[in-house]
Design a protein around this motif. Structure first.
Motif, short mmCIF file in Angstrom:
data_model
loop_
_atom_site.label_atom_id
_atom_site.label_comp_id
_atom_site.label_asym_id
_atom_site.label_seq_id
_atom_site.Cartn_x
_atom_site.Cartn_y
_atom_site.Cartn_z
N ILE A 80 0.80 -1.17 -0.08
CA ILE A 80 0.14 0.58 0.00
C ILE A 80 1.32 0.80 0.46
N GLY A 81 0.75 1.82 -0.63
CA GLY A 81 1.24 3.61 -1.15
C GLY A 81 0.57 4.47 -0.05
N ILE A 82 1.52 5.14 0.53
CA ILE A 82 0.83 6.52 0.84
C ILE A 82 1.03 7.87 0.29
N THR A 83 0.77 8.76 -0.47
CA THR A 83 1.19 9.90 -1.03
C THR A 83 0.20 10.70 -0.57
N ARG A 84 0.76 12.25 -0.73
CA ARG A 84 -0.28 13.13 -0.62
C ARG A 84 -1.41 13.86 -0.94
N SER A 85 -0.90 13.26 -2.84
CA SER A 85 -1.76 13.93 -4.01
C SER A 85 -2.26 12.50 -4.58
N PRO A 86 -4.23 12.38 -4.78
CA PRO A 86 -4.60 11.20 -5.81
C PRO A 86 -4.18 11.57 -6.86
N ASP A 87 -3.73 12.11 -7.24
CA ASP A 87 -3.20 12.69 -9.34
C ASP A 87 -1.83 11.95 -8.73
N THR A 88 -0.98 11.58 -7.93
CA THR A 88 0.74 10.91 -7.36
C THR A 88 -0.48 9.26 -7.52
N ALA A 89 -1.57 9.15 -6.50
CA ALA A 89 -2.11 8.53 -6.47
C ALA A 89 -1.99 7.41 -7.12
N LEU A 90 -2.97 7.42 -8.48
CA LEU A 90 -3.06 7.27 -9.88
C LEU A 90 -1.40 6.51 -10.16
N ARG A 91 -0.48 8.13 -10.29
CA ARG A 91 0.67 7.56 -10.86
C ARG A 91 1.41 6.09 -10.54
N ILE A 92 1.37 6.62 -8.78
CA ILE A 92 1.82 5.11 -8.64
C ILE A 92 1.72 3.83 -8.89
N LEU A 93 -0.03 3.30 -8.90
CA LEU A 93 -0.77 2.79 -9.25
C LEU A 93 -0.01 2.19 -10.80
N ASP A 94 -0.34 3.80 -11.55
CA ASP A 94 0.75 2.97 -13.23
C ASP A 94 1.57 2.25 -13.29
N ARG A 95 2.55 3.18 -11.93
CA ARG A 95 3.77 2.81 -12.40
C ARG A 95 4.37 1.51 -11.75
N GLY A 96 3.18 0.78 -10.93
CA GLY A 96 3.05 -0.67 -10.37
C GLY A 96 4.14 -1.17 -8.54
N ALA A 97 4.53 0.61 -8.72
CA ALA A 97 4.90 0.33 -7.04
C ALA A 97 3.87 -0.13 -6.13
N ALA A 98 2.62 0.14 -5.89
CA ALA A 98 1.72 -0.67 -4.91
C ALA A 98 0.61 -0.72 -5.96
N ASP A 99 0.10 -1.51 -4.85
CA ASP A 99 -1.11 -2.31 -4.86
C ASP A 99 -2.37 -1.46 -5.29
N ALA A 100 -1.73 -1.09 -3.96
CA ALA A 100 -3.20 0.00 -3.30
C ALA A 100 -2.57 1.34 -2.89
N CYS A 101 -2.93 2.42 -2.97
CA CYS A 101 -3.06 3.85 -2.90
C CYS A 101 -3.62 4.91 -2.07
N GLY A 102 -3.61 5.68 -1.77
CA GLY A 102 -3.73 6.41 -0.30
C GLY A 102 -3.63 7.59 -0.15
N VAL A 103 -4.22 8.76 0.17
CA VAL A 103 -3.95 9.90 0.12
C VAL A 103 -4.36 10.48 2.02
N GLU A 104 -4.20 9.01 3.35
CA GLU A 104 -4.53 9.69 4.27
C GLU A 104 -3.23 8.41 5.23
N VAL A 105 -2.40 8.49 6.17
CA VAL A 105 -2.28 7.56 6.78
C VAL A 105 -2.31 6.85 7.11
N ALA A 106 -4.00 6.98 7.58
CA ALA A 106 -4.76 6.31 8.23
C ALA A 106 -4.42 4.79 7.00
N ALA A 107 -4.71 4.61 5.88
CA ALA A 107 -4.47 3.10 5.37
C ALA A 107 -3.74 2.53 5.84
N ILE A 108 -2.48 2.57 6.83
CA ILE A 108 -1.79 2.10 7.13
C ILE A 108 -1.95 0.84 8.07
#
Length: 189
Positions: A80-108
């Motif tokens: 699971i990747g956590i980032t500040r921006s929804p746009d970056t979250a989608l780039r992370i997913l597109d890059r394959g660096a995470a299976d899921a991505c969130g914008v809040e630390v609660a995702a941990i």
């Protein structure tokens, strides 16, 4: 348009993005399966220990490279990747660096291992929130370049669950777009 934050359960959305908890998105690529129950994929060669879920807070060059390696080598069932921006979250997913991505630390919340890969000041500032959401049994580490302030703050906030780390790896490039598998191969940690 693709959305990351919906907070509603539902079927797969546009282009395979499916929201499953607030501020988290997941992408499954057709024909690509995740590692099996033991998590060991063909490329797994560095460890016998496999994590169920690894959360990476800050998925840039280092965090993204770690996510790519964990996924490629089957060392985590889920990243699971956590980032500040929804746009970056989608780039992370597109890059394959995470299976899921969130914008809040609660995702941990469900992670066995939490890796803090933000700038040093952001790592220190995130400890109270990480302490609030991390499972009591979770191991928490960082990829920060300086240690004394991080370790002091981490030990104070995380009751013995923090293990400072500093991989001697990197690049002049930044961001998840610069992430690559094998960045940590041969690096002193």
């Amino acid at each position: 348009a693709r959305q990351v934050a919906s907070g509603q359960q539902g079927p797969d959305g546009p282009e395979g993005v499916r929201a499953f908890t607030p501020f988290v998105a997941e992408r499954r690529k057709p024909g690509r399966s995740r590692p099996g129950a033991l998590g060991l994929a063909t490329g797994a060669r560095y460890a016998d220990t496999v994590f169920d879920t690894v959360a990476i807070v800050g998925v840039g060059l280092l965090g993204g490279s770690l996510g790519l390696d964990l996924r490629e080598r089957g060392l985590a069932r889920r990243v699971i990747g956590i980032t500040r921006s929804p746009d970056t979250a989608l780039r992370i997913l597109d890059r394959g660096a995470a299976d899921a991505c969130g914008v809040e630390v609660a995702a941990i919340a469900g992670a066995d291992l939490v890796v803090l890969a933000q700038p040093v000041g952001a790592i220190i500032a995130s400890f109270p929130e990480v302490s609030r959401y991390a499972r009591p049994s979770a191991i928490i580490t960082d990829l920060g370049s300086t240690k004394s302030d991080i370790v002091r703050a981490g030990e104070a906030a995380l009751d013995g669950r923090f293990v400072g780390g500093h991989p001697m790896a990197g690049s002049h490039l930044a961001g998840v777009g610069a992430a690559r598998t094998g960045l940590f191969d041969g690096a002193t940690w």
